[in-house]
Design an enzyme around this catalytic site. Structure first.
Site, PDB file in Angstrom:
ATOM      1  N   HIS A  39       0.826  -1.205   0.000  1.00 24.23           N
ATOM      2  CA  HIS A  39       0.000   0.000   0.000  1.00 24.23           C
ATOM      3  C   HIS A  39       0.861   1.256   0.000  1.00 24.23           C
ATOM      4  CE1 HIS A  39      -2.820  -3.104   0.907  1.00 24.23           C
ATOM      5  NE2 HIS A  39      -3.828  -2.269   0.780  1.00 24.23           N
ATOM      6  N   ASP A  87      -5.179  -1.395  11.728  1.00 25.49           N
ATOM      7  CA  ASP A  87      -5.480  -1.101  10.321  1.00 25.49           C
ATOM      8  C   ASP A  87      -5.915  -2.421   9.712  1.00 25.49           C
ATOM      9  OD1 ASP A  87      -5.551  -0.469   7.645  1.00 25.49           O
ATOM     10  OD2 ASP A  87      -3.449   0.143   7.504  1.00 25.49           O
ATOM     11  N   MET A  88      -7.216  -2.629   9.618  1.00 24.00           N
ATOM     12  CA  MET A  88      -7.669  -3.953   9.190  1.00 24.00           C
ATOM     13  C   MET A  88      -8.731  -3.898   8.108  1.00 24.00           C
ATOM     14  SD  MET A  88     -10.018  -5.533  12.272  1.00 24.00           S
ATOM     15  CE  MET A  88     -11.799  -5.238  12.169  1.00 24.00           C
ATOM     16  N   TRP A 134     -19.711 -14.185   9.054  1.00 27.92           N
ATOM     17  CA  TRP A 134     -20.878 -13.302   8.951  1.00 27.92           C
ATOM     18  C   TRP A 134     -20.625 -11.949   9.636  1.00 27.92           C
ATOM     19  CZ3 TRP A 134     -20.514 -18.125  11.009  1.00 27.92           C
ATOM     20  CH2 TRP A 134     -20.433 -18.229  12.410  1.00 27.92           C
ATOM     21  N   LYS A 135     -19.719 -11.919  10.605  1.00 29.41           N
ATOM     22  CA  LYS A 135     -19.529 -10.675  11.352  1.00 29.41           C
ATOM     23  C   LYS A 135     -18.826  -9.614  10.507  1.00 29.41           C
ATOM     24  CE  LYS A 135     -19.900 -12.608  15.989  1.00 29.41           C
ATOM     25  NZ  LYS A 135     -19.465 -12.462  17.392  1.00 29.41           N
ATOM     26  N   GLY A 142      -0.069  -2.223  15.912  1.00 30.72           N
ATOM     27  CA  GLY A 142       0.915  -1.168  15.693  1.00 30.72           C
ATOM     28  C   GLY A 142       2.320  -1.598  16.080  1.00 30.72           C
TER      29      GLY A 142
END
Lengths: 325, 325
Positions: free
Chosen positions: A44, A173-174, A225-226, A294
Site C-alpha cells: 500500500h 489497520d484492518m 458473517w460478522k 501497531g
C-alpha cells in the site's frame, strides 16, 4: 534493491511532481507513500505507485484537485474529493477532523468522490501523532463475497482505529477480508499454506490453500458473517454521509477504482480533564501479554530506517523513470 | 413456556420495581429486557435478568443510581454510571449522544463505572429509531485470549454499528469472539459441531467442537489477530475517555462484572442537506443479495409478536417470583 528512506521519499517526490502534483503537495504525498513502505506495508506504499501514476496519466486521478468542504453542521462536515489524489485527500480530511476535535472534542469529516487512500493506517498514525484518537474507514470496489454468497458484492472496506501513546501509538489497520489478494499471492509464491482458512475453493469448501482462493475469488470476511456485516454497514455510512458512491456503484477493475467514500472521526482526549490515555494504553498493552496493534509497524520502521528498505524492483524502476522524466 | 410480549414486559416491570428501580425507570428497563427477548436474543434479555437481580440484591448494582455528566467539551462528554443499572445507563448515554448529534452533527458520550448493558444492539436500535447513525461499544471482563496467547486477557468487547432505514434499520451487534460461551453451550446441547472453527482445544488445535472449546477456555477472536487487535484498541478508548476501568481491571467472575467502560457515538445524518441515507441503505441492502445486519432481528421480532415468546423456564420463574414478592 535496498534504498534509504531519504532516497525513496526524494525519488517519489520528484516522480509525483513530474506527474503534475503541485510543489506544496508532492512532498506530503511522497512522504505518505514512503512512510507506508518504511513501515512494512509496501503493498500500500511504493507498490501502488505505478497504479497511481497510470491513473493520473489516464485522467482518473486529477493531480491538482484539492478536496473542499461542501456541507456541514457543527462538528460534522462533508467534503468533495474532486477525484484528487486519494492519499492527499485523506490526509487533509483527517487534519480537518483533528482540528474539529480540538474545538469540539469530537469531529467527523465524510469525504466522497475520492480515490484509493493507499495505506489506511497512515491516517491513524497521523491522528495519533497529533494526540488524537481516530476511527476512519473507506469503502472499496467490490472484492469480497458477503457471507452466504459466492460473488464479490461487498468491499473489504478497511477500518482504522488509532490511540496515541508516547511509547508507541496503538494503531489497528484492518481490512474486512481475512487475507488480501496480495497476501494470498505472497503465500502462494513462498509455497506456503495460509495459517488459517482464508476462503472457499471452487467447490465451496473452506481452504487454507492460497491458490485455490485466488482461483475461486472467494476470500473470507473476517469472522465470517460478522466481518461481512461490518463491511456492509460501514459502506452505507460512508456513502450516505459523504454523498458519494457505495461499493456496488464502484467498478470492479482496480485501475478504474475511483469515486470512493470515506469517513474520518477524530476525538481529542485532552478535551476531558484527566483523560490519562497514555497510562491507560500502557497498562492495557502490558496486560495483554501478546502483540498489540501497531507493534509490528514500529519494529519494521526501526529496522528499515537502520538497514534501508528492500523495494520492489518493478515499482522502483517505474518511480525512478518517472522522477527523471 | 410461551408468553406474550405484554406479559413479559409487565412482569419484568413489576420485578424491577420490587428490586428497587424507581417508578419512572422500571418501565424503560423492563422494555429493554423484553425487547431483546422479543428480538431473538434472550441470552442478553430475560436470561440475564436473574444475574441483574442477584447483583442488585448483593449491592453490586445500585438500582436507584442515575448516570451523571462529570466532564466534557463541546460534543464530547464523560459520564459516571455510578454503578447503576447497566441497561438504563447505556440508554441514557445514547439519548444524550443523539441529542448532542442533533446539535453538533456528531457527539460522543463516554460512560464509566457502569454495569453490563445487556444487549448492545438495543442502543443501536434506539439511535436508528431516532434517525441517528450510531457506533457504540463496551468493554467486558477478560473472557477471550488475545491472538498468540492461551489465557483470557481481553474482553469480547461488543461493537454496535447502526444505520436508520425506513424499511428496517441496519444494525450490527457483534462481540469480538466468534462464538459466545452461550452459543457454544447451545451447539453442544444440540449435539452439533460449530459451522466454522470457534476456538482451540486443550492441545492448541483449532476445532469446531464446542465442548472442547468450553474445556480449554480458548474461544477465537473474530478474524484471529484482527478481532484481537480491535478488542484491545476499543478497550483503551473506552477506559481512557470514560476515566474508567479497562478489561484487565475487571474481575473474571461474571457475578462481579462491574465498573465497565463504554462509548456512545451518534451522528445525525439530517445535519447534512441531501444525506439520503434511506436510499443509500436500501440500494446497498439490495445490492448485497445476502443477509444484512439486523434482518434476522426483525424476522424474530415479527414472529415473536405474532406467536408469543418462548421463555427460559428458570429465568421466567425467577422474574415472576420477583414480581410477586
Amino acid at each position: 534493491m535496498i534504498v534509504s528512506y531519504a532516497e525513496l521519499a526524494g525519488t517519489l517526490e520528484r516522480a509525483l511532481a513530474a506527474l503534475g502534483l503541485e510543489p506544496d503537495r508532492a512532498p506530503r504525498c511522497a512522504q505518505l507513500i514512503a512512510d507506508s513502505t518504511r513501515d512494512g506495508v509496501p503493498s500500500h506504499g511504493l507498490n501502488l505507485f505505478p497504479r497511481v501514476a497510470s491513473m493520473i496519466r489516464r485522467g482518473a486521478i486529477d493531480p491538482r484537485a484539492r478536496a473542499i468542504r461542501v456541507a456541514g453542521r457543527g462538528a460534522l462536515e462533508r467534503w468533495d474529493g474532486r477525484r484528487g489524489v486519494g492519499a492527499l485527500n485523506a490526509f487533509d480530511a483527517m487534519q480537518a477532523a483533528i482540528a474539529g476535535a480540538r474545538a469540539s472534542g469530537i469531529a467527523c469529516v465524510a469525504l466522497g468522490n475520492t480515490n484509493h487512500w493507499m495505506r489506511g493506517g497512515s491516517y491513524g498514525w497521523q491522528a495519533a501523532d497529533a494526540g488524537a484518537i481516530a476511527l476512519c474507514w473507506t469503502n472499496t470496489l467490490p472484492n469480497l463475497p458477503p457471507w452466504g454468497a459466492a460473488s464479490p458484492r461487498i468491499g473489504n472496506n478497511p477500518l482504522v482505529v488509532a490511540v496515541p501513546r508516547a511509547r508507541g501509538h496503538v494503531v489497528l489497520d484492518m481490512a474486512m477480508s481475512q487475507f488480501s489478494y496480495g497476501a494470498l499471492a505472497s503465500y502462494r509464491a513462498r509455497g506456503e499454506r495460509l495459517p488459517v482458512a482464508g476462503g472457499f475453493d471452487r467447490d465451496g469448501r473452506l481452504t487454507d490453500d492460497p491458490a485455490a482462493i485466488e482461483a475461486s475469488r472467494r476470500p473470507l470476511p473476517i469472522g465470517f458473517w460478522k466481518g461481512s456485516g461490518l463491511a456492509i454497514v460501514l459502506d452505507i455510512i460512508a456513502a450516505a454521509l459523504a454523498g458519494g458512491r457505495a461499493t456496488h456503484e464502484i467498478g470492479a477493475d482496480p485501475e478504474q477504482e475511483t469515486g470512493l467514500s470515506q469517513v474520518f472521526i477524530a476525538i481529542d482526549p485532552a478535551s476531558l480533564e484527566g483523560a490519562a490515555i497514555d497510562g491507560v494504553a500502557d497498562a492495557v498493552v502490558a496486560s495483554v501479554q501478546a502483540r498489540y496493534p501497531g507493534e509490528r509497524t514500529l519494529a519494521a520502521r526501526r529496522q528499515h530506517l537502520q538497514q534501508g528498505i528492500e523495494v520492489d524492483d518493478e515499482a522502483w524502476t517505474i518511480a525512478r523513470r518517472c522522477a527523471s522524466a
